[in-house]
Design a protein around this motif. Structure first.
Motif, mmCIF file in Angstrom:
data_model
loop_
_atom_site.group_PDB
_atom_site.id
_atom_site.type_symbol
_atom_site.label_atom_id
_atom_site.label_comp_id
_atom_site.label_asym_id
_atom_site.label_seq_id
_atom_site.Cartn_x
_atom_site.Cartn_y
_atom_site.Cartn_z
ATOM 1 N N LEU A 71 0.834 -1.201 0.000
ATOM 2 C CA LEU A 71 0.000 0.000 0.000
ATOM 3 C C LEU A 71 0.873 1.258 0.000
ATOM 4 C CD1 LEU A 71 -2.763 -1.036 2.562
ATOM 5 C CD2 LEU A 71 -3.055 -0.754 0.093
ATOM 6 N N ALA A 72 1.937 1.234 0.788
ATOM 7 C CA ALA A 72 2.844 2.388 0.846
ATOM 8 C C ALA A 72 3.511 2.616 -0.502
ATOM 9 C CB ALA A 72 3.891 2.167 1.934
ATOM 10 N N LYS A 73 3.888 1.527 -1.164
ATOM 11 C CA LYS A 73 4.523 1.629 -2.481
ATOM 12 C C LYS A 73 3.577 2.290 -3.485
ATOM 13 C CE LYS A 73 6.544 -2.104 -3.970
ATOM 14 N NZ LYS A 73 6.727 -3.449 -4.566
ATOM 15 N N ARG A 74 2.335 1.848 -3.470
ATOM 16 C CA ARG A 74 1.374 2.419 -4.426
ATOM 17 C C ARG A 74 1.069 3.878 -4.114
ATOM 18 N NH1 ARG A 74 -2.552 -2.146 -6.879
ATOM 19 N NH2 ARG A 74 -0.984 -3.786 -7.011
ATOM 20 N N ARG A 75 0.960 4.186 -2.822
ATOM 21 C CA ARG A 75 0.707 5.587 -2.462
ATOM 22 C C ARG A 75 1.857 6.470 -2.936
ATOM 23 N NH1 ARG A 75 -0.018 6.720 3.731
ATOM 24 N NH2 ARG A 75 2.167 6.039 3.686
ATOM 25 N N ALA A 76 3.091 6.023 -2.709
ATOM 26 C CA ALA A 76 4.253 6.815 -3.124
ATOM 27 C C ALA A 76 4.231 7.092 -4.621
ATOM 28 C CB ALA A 76 5.538 6.090 -2.731
ATOM 29 N N SER A 77 3.813 6.118 -5.393
ATOM 30 C CA SER A 77 3.809 6.277 -6.843
ATOM 31 C C SER A 77 2.737 7.250 -7.316
ATOM 32 C CB SER A 77 3.584 4.921 -7.517
ATOM 33 O OG SER A 77 2.255 4.488 -7.366
ATOM 34 N N LEU A 78 1.665 7.375 -6.544
ATOM 35 C CA LEU A 78 0.545 8.218 -6.961
ATOM 36 C C LEU A 78 0.660 9.660 -6.481
ATOM 37 C CD1 LEU A 78 -2.367 5.689 -6.332
ATOM 38 C CD2 LEU A 78 -1.481 6.417 -8.554
ATOM 39 N N VAL A 79 1.460 9.908 -5.450
ATOM 40 C CA VAL A 79 1.577 11.264 -4.921
ATOM 41 C C VAL A 79 2.950 11.880 -5.207
ATOM 42 C CG1 VAL A 79 -0.101 10.749 -3.104
ATOM 43 C CG2 VAL A 79 2.347 10.562 -2.607
ATOM 44 N N SER A 80 3.783 11.187 -5.984
ATOM 45 C CA SER A 80 5.107 11.713 -6.298
ATOM 46 C C SER A 80 4.990 12.954 -7.187
ATOM 47 C CB SER A 80 5.946 10.658 -7.021
ATOM 48 O OG SER A 80 5.452 10.452 -8.337
ATOM 49 N N ILE A 143 -6.252 11.287 -10.190
ATOM 50 C CA ILE A 143 -5.304 10.159 -10.188
ATOM 51 C C ILE A 143 -5.826 8.949 -10.944
ATOM 52 C CG2 ILE A 143 -4.343 10.887 -7.966
ATOM 53 C CD1 ILE A 143 -5.789 8.436 -6.738
ATOM 54 N N ASP A 144 -7.072 8.963 -11.339
ATOM 55 C CA ASP A 144 -7.653 7.789 -11.990
ATOM 56 C C ASP A 144 -6.850 7.310 -13.197
ATOM 57 O OD1 ASP A 144 -9.945 5.848 -12.237
ATOM 58 O OD2 ASP A 144 -10.132 6.864 -14.172
ATOM 59 N N PRO A 145 -6.374 8.209 -14.089
ATOM 60 C CA PRO A 145 -5.584 7.715 -15.230
ATOM 61 C C PRO A 145 -4.307 6.998 -14.807
ATOM 62 C CG PRO A 145 -6.324 9.968 -15.608
ATOM 63 C CD PRO A 145 -6.593 9.656 -14.171
ATOM 64 N N LEU A 146 -3.753 7.373 -13.661
ATOM 65 C CA LEU A 146 -2.506 6.762 -13.208
ATOM 66 C C LEU A 146 -2.709 5.338 -12.712
ATOM 67 C CD1 LEU A 146 -0.994 9.725 -11.147
ATOM 68 C CD2 LEU A 146 -0.810 9.288 -13.603
ATOM 69 N N LEU A 147 -3.910 5.035 -12.250
ATOM 70 C CA LEU A 147 -4.186 3.712 -11.682
ATOM 71 C C LEU A 147 -4.148 2.613 -12.733
ATOM 72 C CD1 LEU A 147 -7.100 4.675 -9.273
ATOM 73 C CD2 LEU A 147 -4.741 4.111 -8.637
ATOM 74 N N ASN A 148 -4.213 2.999 -14.000
ATOM 75 C CA ASN A 148 -4.209 2.011 -15.079
ATOM 76 C C ASN A 148 -2.794 1.632 -15.521
ATOM 77 O OD1 ASN A 148 -7.066 1.990 -15.257
ATOM 78 N ND2 ASN A 148 -6.994 3.904 -16.421
ATOM 79 N N ASP A 149 -1.792 2.079 -14.764
ATOM 80 C CA ASP A 149 -0.395 1.815 -15.113
ATOM 81 C C ASP A 149 0.287 1.110 -13.941
ATOM 82 O OD1 ASP A 149 2.146 1.756 -16.097
ATOM 83 O OD2 ASP A 149 2.492 3.917 -15.946
ATOM 84 N N PRO A 150 0.093 -0.200 -13.776
ATOM 85 C CA PRO A 150 0.636 -0.905 -12.616
ATOM 86 C C PRO A 150 2.148 -0.896 -12.525
ATOM 87 C CG PRO A 150 -0.188 -2.464 -14.262
ATOM 88 C CD PRO A 150 -0.641 -1.096 -14.686
ATOM 89 N N GLU A 151 2.854 -0.746 -13.649
ATOM 90 C CA GLU A 151 4.318 -0.718 -13.616
ATOM 91 C C GLU A 151 4.838 0.476 -12.821
ATOM 92 O OE1 GLU A 151 6.527 -1.204 -17.190
ATOM 93 O OE2 GLU A 151 5.033 -2.523 -18.094
ATOM 94 N N ARG A 152 4.053 1.539 -12.750
ATOM 95 C CA ARG A 152 4.460 2.746 -12.049
ATOM 96 C C ARG A 152 4.719 2.470 -10.570
ATOM 97 N NH1 ARG A 152 2.872 7.652 -12.961
ATOM 98 N NH2 ARG A 152 1.533 6.963 -14.640
ATOM 99 N N PHE A 153 4.018 1.505 -9.993
ATOM 100 C CA PHE A 153 4.121 1.265 -8.562
ATOM 101 C C PHE A 153 5.520 0.816 -8.161
ATOM 102 C CE2 PHE A 153 -0.594 0.271 -9.057
ATOM 103 C CZ PHE A 153 -0.945 1.589 -8.790
ATOM 104 N N GLY A 154 6.133 -0.052 -8.934
ATOM 105 C CA GLY A 154 7.483 -0.487 -8.609
ATOM 106 C C GLY A 154 8.510 0.602 -8.842
ATOM 107 N N ALA A 155 8.355 1.350 -9.911
ATOM 108 C CA ALA A 155 9.331 2.383 -10.257
ATOM 109 C C ALA A 155 9.409 3.474 -9.206
ATOM 110 C CB ALA A 155 8.983 2.994 -11.615
ATOM 111 N N ALA A 156 8.298 3.823 -8.589
ATOM 112 C CA ALA A 156 8.286 4.911 -7.619
ATOM 113 C C ALA A 156 9.103 4.586 -6.383
ATOM 114 C CB ALA A 156 6.852 5.241 -7.220
ATOM 115 N N MET A 157 9.212 3.306 -6.030
ATOM 116 C CA MET A 157 9.937 2.932 -4.822
ATOM 117 C C MET A 157 11.443 2.898 -5.048
ATOM 118 S SD MET A 157 7.713 2.803 -2.557
ATOM 119 C CE MET A 157 8.623 2.072 -1.201
ATOM 120 N N ASP A 158 11.885 2.547 -6.218
ATOM 121 C CA ASP A 158 13.325 2.474 -6.513
ATOM 122 C C ASP A 158 13.548 2.944 -7.943
ATOM 123 O OD1 ASP A 158 15.992 1.978 -6.622
ATOM 124 O OD2 ASP A 158 15.868 -0.164 -6.196
ATOM 125 N N PRO A 159 13.374 4.252 -8.174
ATOM 126 C CA PRO A 159 13.386 4.758 -9.550
ATOM 127 C C PRO A 159 14.710 4.573 -10.272
ATOM 128 C CG PRO A 159 13.338 6.561 -7.979
ATOM 129 C CD PRO A 159 13.085 5.315 -7.209
#
Length: 229
Positions: A71-80, A143-159
């Protein structure tokens, strides 16, 4: 200079008080050049909190099987800053921001930090204008358009690692970073440019070299992966 309130309100889907809308779009560079007007940083502070809460509650309620770390990973990716700048580009927010001459000449309307701050300020202005429920609804629409990009979640934690893997995968080799700093020693700002395959792909800002490089890496990752979607 006044903002075209009707056009932007229509895009946002919420009616923000005219004075608050003007304030939300006033960058400090414009404020300083026009007699020390109020600028959007207080609204940005408020909007950051509302954004974080809205995203956190949404992720918690809609993903009952995810643990705290995910959950923290996904939040970080959406509020970056990168994510918020992407939102800003999608609604053409840069054309509405009030900038000083210096920022205007150096591409301020495309700077991720300025765009991200303006999005947060708009959220704060919406909260004060129409209340918490409507402000939360605005956040979720943005943020709705961003939710359709699951790859973003991993990148935000270790870009930096994510960019390195992507850059290597597409045959462009390892990314390189060029970092500069400005300001007094007690309040330095760092700006990083990331080069991929010898080309400058993105920039990032931060209060440390590490933060600037991470911001640049995430922005570059977003640029490189976009054509592959």
């Amino acid at each position: 200079m006044t903002v075209d309130r009707a056009e932007l309100s229509l895009t946002l889907g919420v009616e923000i008080d005219a004075e608050l809308l003007q304030l939300a779009l006033t960058h400090r560079s414009y404020a300083y050049e026009n007699g020390g007007l109020a600028h959007n940083e207080r609204l940005e502070f408020l909007g950051d909190s509302i954004l974080g809460q809205a995203v956190t509650v949404m992720l918690y309620t809609e993903n009952p099987n995810l643990d705290e770390g995910e959950l923290a990973k996904r939040r970080a990716s959406l509020v970056s800053s990168v994510a918020l700048a992407e939102i800003a580009v999608g609604i053409d927010l840069g054309s509405h921001v009030l900038l000083g001459r210096g920022e205007e000449l150096t591409g301020g309307r495309q700077k991720a930090s300025i765009l991200a701050d303006a999005v947060e300020a708009l959220i704060g202005a919406a909260y004060l204008s129409v209340g918490p429920d409507a402000a939360t609804a605005l956040v979720l629409r943005l943020i709705d358009p961003l939710l359709n990009d699951p790859e973003r979640f991993g990148a935000a934690m270790d870009p930096k690692t994510s960019l390195q893997e992507l850059s290597t995968r597409v045959g462009k080799g390892l990314p390189q970073y060029v970092v500069t700093d400005s300001g007094p020693d007690h309040s330095k700002r760092f700006n990083a440019t990331v080069l991929v395959g010898g080309d400058a792909v993105a920039t990032g800002e931060g209060s440390s070299k590490k933060q600037a490089e991470m911001a640049a890496a995430l922005a570059a990752w977003a640029v490189l992966q976009r054509p592959r979607r």
